[in-house]
Design an enzyme around this catalytic site. Structure first.
Site, PDB file in Angstrom:
ATOM      1  N   ASP A 257     -37.889 -15.425  93.515  1.00  0.00           N
ATOM      2  CA  ASP A 257     -38.685 -16.236  92.284  1.00  0.00           C
ATOM      3  C   ASP A 257     -38.275 -15.157  91.080  1.00  0.00           C
ATOM      4  OD1 ASP A 257     -38.271 -17.726  89.964  1.00  0.00           O
ATOM      5  OD2 ASP A 257     -40.328 -18.591  91.165  1.00  0.00           O
TER       6      ASP A 257
ATOM      7  N   ASP B  50     -32.976 -19.494  89.428  1.00  0.00           N
ATOM      8  CA  ASP B  50     -33.052 -18.671  89.755  1.00  0.00           C
ATOM      9  C   ASP B  50     -33.898 -17.980  90.774  1.00  0.00           C
ATOM     10  OD1 ASP B  50     -35.250 -19.683  88.707  1.00  0.00           O
ATOM     11  OD2 ASP B  50     -36.363 -18.554  88.528  1.00  0.00           O
ATOM     12  N   GLU B  51     -33.980 -18.892  91.861  1.00  0.00           N
ATOM     13  CA  GLU B  51     -35.103 -19.073  93.048  1.00  0.00           C
ATOM     14  C   GLU B  51     -34.294 -19.571  94.294  1.00  0.00           C
ATOM     15  OE1 GLU B  51     -37.537 -21.977  91.734  1.00  0.00           O
ATOM     16  OE2 GLU B  51     -38.645 -21.789  94.056  1.00  0.00           O
TER      17      GLU B  51
HETATM   18  N1  DCP Z   1     -37.246 -24.871  83.790  1.00  0.00           N
HETATM   19  C1  DCP Z   1     -36.666 -26.544  83.062  1.00  0.00           C
HETATM   20  N2  DCP Z   1     -37.846 -26.641  82.702  1.00  0.00           N
HETATM   21  C2  DCP Z   1     -38.487 -26.553  83.541  1.00  0.00           C
HETATM   22  C3  DCP Z   1     -39.185 -25.913  83.954  1.00  0.00           C
HETATM   23  C4  DCP Z   1     -38.056 -24.644  85.140  1.00  0.00           C
HETATM   24  O1  DCP Z   1     -35.712 -25.730  82.106  1.00  0.00           O
HETATM   25  N3  DCP Z   1     -39.726 -27.788  82.910  1.00  0.00           N
HETATM   26  C5  DCP Z   1     -35.837 -23.572  83.478  1.00  0.00           C
HETATM   27  C6  DCP Z   1     -36.606 -22.562  83.264  1.00  0.00           C
HETATM   28  C7  DCP Z   1     -36.539 -21.473  83.501  1.00  0.00           C
HETATM   29  C8  DCP Z   1     -36.244 -22.179  84.981  1.00  0.00           C
HETATM   30  O2  DCP Z   1     -35.953 -23.126  85.062  1.00  0.00           O
HETATM   31  O3  DCP Z   1     -36.597 -20.137  83.071  1.00  0.00           O
HETATM   32  C9  DCP Z   1     -36.537 -21.544  86.007  1.00  0.00           C
HETATM   33  O4  DCP Z   1     -37.830 -22.196  86.535  1.00  0.00           O
HETATM   34  P1  DCP Z   1     -39.178 -21.310  87.151  1.00  0.00           P
HETATM   35  O5  DCP Z   1     -40.096 -22.614  87.918  1.00  0.00           O
HETATM   36  O6  DCP Z   1     -38.863 -20.213  87.839  1.00  0.00           O
HETATM   37  O7  DCP Z   1     -39.726 -20.972  86.102  1.00  0.00           O
HETATM   38  P2  DCP Z   1     -39.711 -19.444  84.965  1.00  0.00           P
HETATM   39  O8  DCP Z   1     -38.437 -18.790  85.865  1.00  0.00           O
HETATM   40  O9  DCP Z   1     -39.284 -19.433  83.554  1.00  0.00           O
HETATM   41  O10 DCP Z   1     -40.728 -19.020  85.584  1.00  0.00           O
HETATM   42  P3  DCP Z   1     -41.599 -17.657  86.410  1.00  0.00           P
HETATM   43  O11 DCP Z   1     -42.396 -16.339  86.347  1.00  0.00           O
HETATM   44  O12 DCP Z   1     -43.064 -18.441  86.558  1.00  0.00           O
HETATM   45  O13 DCP Z   1     -40.993 -18.119  88.140  1.00  0.00           O
HETATM   46 MG    MG Z   2     -38.525 -18.470  87.803  1.00  0.00          MG
END
Ligand code: DCP
Ligand code: MG
Length: 363
Positions: free
Chosen positions: A9, A104-105
């Site tokens: 992730d 991203d996951e």
């Molecule tokens: N995303 C979004 N709305 C949300 C959650 C996430 O648009 N409510 C998008 C933005 C994030 C991407 O999806 O960058 C990936 O979600 P993640 O939950 O993996 O969050 P991040 O990668 O941003 O942060 P982390 O470091 O916690 O994984």
């Molecule tokens: Mg993420």
């Protein structure tokens, strides 16, 4: 057979891409999302912004109150999609068993991978390095014998971390986990368990299967297994999207039905672009409309078998609107897609037999 699962992730994905492309943003609180004047919400934010309490899905106006110096950039989905494709290519160079969960996951089943003599730990390490070198952002990874534990492990040393739960450590690792770490245990279930004095998976193990089923139905059965670290779900590379939709929160509430209907052509155009991009070959099962009214109540209307047309969405919107007849703040339209079961393809690898011996020792 002992499986080896990696959950990978990326860290603050959208924000990380923006910091990569503009190093002046590094070290400052940064979010990606909608503007507060347009009632936008935060999609994600970097870890500097998280220190101020900014979170995904928070209204941007609230985020700015928590962190007045927050920079909020609009999302640039094309860039994120390109990065996502590069990352997926890296995953697939280790195994065909890749199950994407988000841009991203993903879960990877590397039980049969011949790389690094079958060591999932070394594969995960290399994946993190390759993502950094190819895409220019960091990713965190968890390695474990199943999906449940791998997902928790990838969060353990986030950001930019790796955490491995070897088969021998599963029991102790899971026993100490708070129950809220279990997927499916939301606030309500957590409270229900806390009232019975159950905080950790170790505590949860004292409840019998019958009791758990009585209290939580099918979730109870899952809880019984998960609190013991048991999760047989396969990594499913053929997971097919069940729906595609687009939605807009409007800067001002839309007061009447006729005005709502006027918004449909633009949404319909966006939906068509998204359907084309997803290259859907499966039949569309149903069309749906979602409305959120100005009191935040939400309703959806769905119609199976109707043709994909503006008229269908207009009819659905009309019936959804009449349920409350109030000003509308959000309109969404989408399609449901027929699910198709496919058996995952496991590419037979000639070397796999040779590496069986290593798999017993290396994790
Ligand atoms: N995303 C979004 N709305 C949300 C959650 C996430 O648009 N409510 C998008 C933005 C994030 C991407 O999806 O960058 C990936 O979600 P993640 O939950 O993996 O969050 P991040 O990668 O941003 O942060 P982390 O470091 O916690 O994984
Ligand atoms: Mg993420």
């Amino acid at each position: 057979m002992q499986r080896k699962i990696i959950h990978c992730d990326c860290d603050c994905f959208y924000a990380a891409i923006e910091m990569r492309d503009d190093p002046a943003l590094q070290g400052r609180p940064l979010a990606v999302g909608g503007q507060p004047q347009q009632r936008g919400v935060i999609a994600t934010c970097n870890y500097e912004a998280r220190a101020f309490g900014v979170r995904s899905a928070m209204p941007s106006a609230t985020a700015l109150k928590q962190c007045p110096q927050l920079v909020i950039l609009p999302p640039n989905m094309e860039k994120y999609r390109l990065a996502s494709q590069q990352i997926a290519k890296i995953y697939r160079s280790y195994t065909d068993l890749v199950e994407p969960l988000a841009l991203d996951e993903a879960f990877l089943d590397v039980s049969h991978s011949a790389h690094h003599h079958g060591s999932a730990t070394l594969i995960a390490k290399e994946i993190r390095v390759r993502i950094f070198e190819t895409v220019g952002i960091t990713a965190s990874a968890g390695v474990a014998p199943n999906k449940f534990i791998a997902k928790i492990a990838s969060d353990w040393n986030k950001p930019n971390g790796l955490f491995v739960v070897c088969p021998a450590d599963v029991d102790a690792f899971v026993a100490a986990l708070p129950v809220k770490k279990i997927f499916g245990v939301g606030k309500v279930t957590e409270q229900k368990l806390l009232r019975q004095g159950i905080k950790t998976c170790q505590d949860l193990r004292t409840l019998s299967l019958v009791t758990l089923k009585q209290h939580f139905g099918t979730l109870g059965e899952r809880l019984y297994d998960l609190c013991r670290g048991i999760d047989h779900r396969p990594v499913n590379p053929e997971r097919i999207r069940k729906s595609i939709s687009v939605e807009t929160t409007y800067p001002q509430d839309i007061p009447h039905l006729a005005d709502c209907i006027k918004q449909l052509p633009l949404l319909y155009q966006q939906l068509q672009t998204r359907i084309q991009r997803a290259q859907i070959k499966l039949p569309i099962k149903a069309c749906l409309v979602k409305l959120r009214f100005n009191d935040f109540q939400q309703t959806t209307a769905e119609c199976a078998g109707a043709p994909l047309s503006l008229e269908t969405f207009s009819n659905l919107l009309t019936s959804a609107y009449h349920r409350r007849q109030r000003p509308v703040r959000l309109i969404g339209i989408g399609v449901r897609i027929t699910e198709e079961e496919k058996t995952p393809l496991i590419k037979e690898q000639a070397e796999s037999l040779i590496y069986q011996t290593y798999q017993a020792t290396l994790f």
